[in-house]
Design a protein around this motif. Sequence first.
Motif, short mmCIF file in Angstrom:
data_model
loop_
_atom_site.label_atom_id
_atom_site.label_comp_id
_atom_site.label_asym_id
_atom_site.label_seq_id
_atom_site.Cartn_x
_atom_site.Cartn_y
_atom_site.Cartn_z
N HIS A 1 -2.36 2.90 -15.10
CA HIS A 1 -2.33 1.44 -15.31
C HIS A 1 -0.99 0.99 -15.91
O HIS A 1 -0.91 0.46 -17.01
N CYS A 2 0.05 1.20 -15.12
CA CYS A 2 1.42 0.95 -15.59
C CYS A 2 1.97 -0.41 -15.19
O CYS A 2 3.19 -0.63 -15.27
N LYS A 3 1.12 -1.33 -14.77
CA LYS A 3 1.63 -2.61 -14.28
C LYS A 3 2.46 -3.32 -15.34
O LYS A 3 3.55 -3.83 -15.07
N ASP A 4 1.95 -3.38 -16.56
CA ASP A 4 2.69 -4.08 -17.62
C ASP A 4 3.78 -3.21 -18.22
O ASP A 4 4.89 -3.68 -18.48
N GLN A 5 3.47 -1.96 -18.42
CA GLN A 5 4.46 -1.00 -18.93
C GLN A 5 3.85 0.39 -18.85
O GLN A 5 2.62 0.55 -18.84
N PRO A 6 4.67 1.43 -18.79
CA PRO A 6 4.12 2.79 -18.78
C PRO A 6 3.58 3.15 -20.16
O PRO A 6 3.98 2.55 -21.16
N ARG B 1 7.67 9.71 -19.11
CA ARG B 1 9.06 9.99 -18.72
C ARG B 1 9.25 10.02 -17.21
O ARG B 1 10.33 9.74 -16.71
N ILE B 2 8.19 10.34 -16.49
CA ILE B 2 8.19 10.32 -15.04
C ILE B 2 6.99 9.51 -14.58
O ILE B 2 5.87 9.77 -15.02
N VAL B 3 7.22 8.54 -13.71
CA VAL B 3 6.13 7.71 -13.18
C VAL B 3 6.07 7.93 -11.67
O VAL B 3 7.05 7.67 -10.95
N CYS B 4 4.94 8.42 -11.19
CA CYS B 4 4.74 8.71 -9.78
C CYS B 4 3.97 7.57 -9.12
O CYS B 4 3.02 7.03 -9.72
N PHE B 5 4.35 7.22 -7.92
CA PHE B 5 3.70 6.14 -7.18
C PHE B 5 2.89 6.73 -6.04
O PHE B 5 3.41 7.52 -5.25
N GLN B 6 1.61 6.34 -5.94
CA GLN B 6 0.77 6.73 -4.82
C GLN B 6 0.49 5.48 -3.98
O GLN B 6 0.11 4.45 -4.50
N ARG B 7 0.71 5.63 -2.67
CA ARG B 7 0.47 4.53 -1.74
C ARG B 7 1.27 3.30 -2.17
O ARG B 7 2.44 3.37 -2.42
N GLU B 8 0.62 2.13 -2.24
CA GLU B 8 1.33 0.90 -2.59
C GLU B 8 0.94 0.45 -3.99
O GLU B 8 -0.18 0.72 -4.43
N PRO B 9 1.85 -0.25 -4.70
CA PRO B 9 3.20 -0.60 -4.27
C PRO B 9 4.15 0.58 -4.40
O PRO B 9 3.80 1.61 -4.98
N LYS B 10 5.34 0.40 -3.86
CA LYS B 10 6.44 1.32 -4.06
C LYS B 10 7.43 0.66 -5.02
O LYS B 10 7.37 -0.56 -5.24
N PRO B 11 8.34 1.42 -5.60
CA PRO B 11 9.26 0.81 -6.56
C PRO B 11 10.02 -0.40 -6.02
O PRO B 11 10.23 -1.38 -6.75
N HIS B 12 10.42 -0.38 -4.74
CA HIS B 12 11.25 -1.49 -4.24
C HIS B 12 10.48 -2.79 -4.06
O HIS B 12 11.07 -3.87 -4.05
N ASN B 13 9.15 -2.72 -3.92
CA ASN B 13 8.37 -3.95 -3.76
C ASN B 13 7.36 -4.16 -4.87
O ASN B 13 6.45 -4.98 -4.76
#
Length: 211
Positions: A177-182, A187-199
């Motif tokens: 639940h990193c939407k507001d902040q990690p 130290r490492i935040v992994c993205f699964q599916r959407e969103p991706k960092p660019h969007n």
Amino acid sequence: MSLTICCVETNNYAGRGFDYVCALRNAVRKRVTAPHRFVVLTDAPYKYKGVCDAIQAPANAPGWWSKLALFRKGLFDTERTLFFDLDTLIIANIDDLAAYDGPFAGLGDFRDGKGRFCSGVMAWPNDGALHHIWEKWLAADCPNMAGGDDHWINAVHPGAAHLQFEIPGIVSYKFHHCKDQPPDGARIVCFQREPKPHNCESEWVRFVWRP
């Protein structure tokens, strides 16, 4: 300990493959103080001339299957390899991960720490013990199995260590639940599916992800 830090970029990942490689390279430079070689395995090495070392991805391993080619015999001449998916954010120093000298490790399921192997972050010794991951896939006529490279790696080399239990601070954007902040200590935040960092609409992600 000599170290290669690598990623895979094919098919112009997310329409912004070059930007993703540069963002990861920049984060590694900032967050890893140990000497290392940064390498991208790619279907377009010419794009990275003057940016970082680039190795041609094999044509018979499209998309995520190119990850298996990281285990080819003789690909890297360093003692160890550390891999990151392109949609990985490194937000604090990870020298302890760069210094990891244990057995082959990936990620466990972020929901319960168990379940299937996840290849978003991997670390392994270049001692020849993992060449079979690539060689058996070739011998099986490059199967396009459900579950992708994660399932293949787990099938032919089960029992990998889970890095989030070896190295503190590896979290999932979605499941932590990193939407507001990690969370504190991330130290490492992994993205699964959407969103991706660019969007991603999170302000902190827009600040951190910098090609």
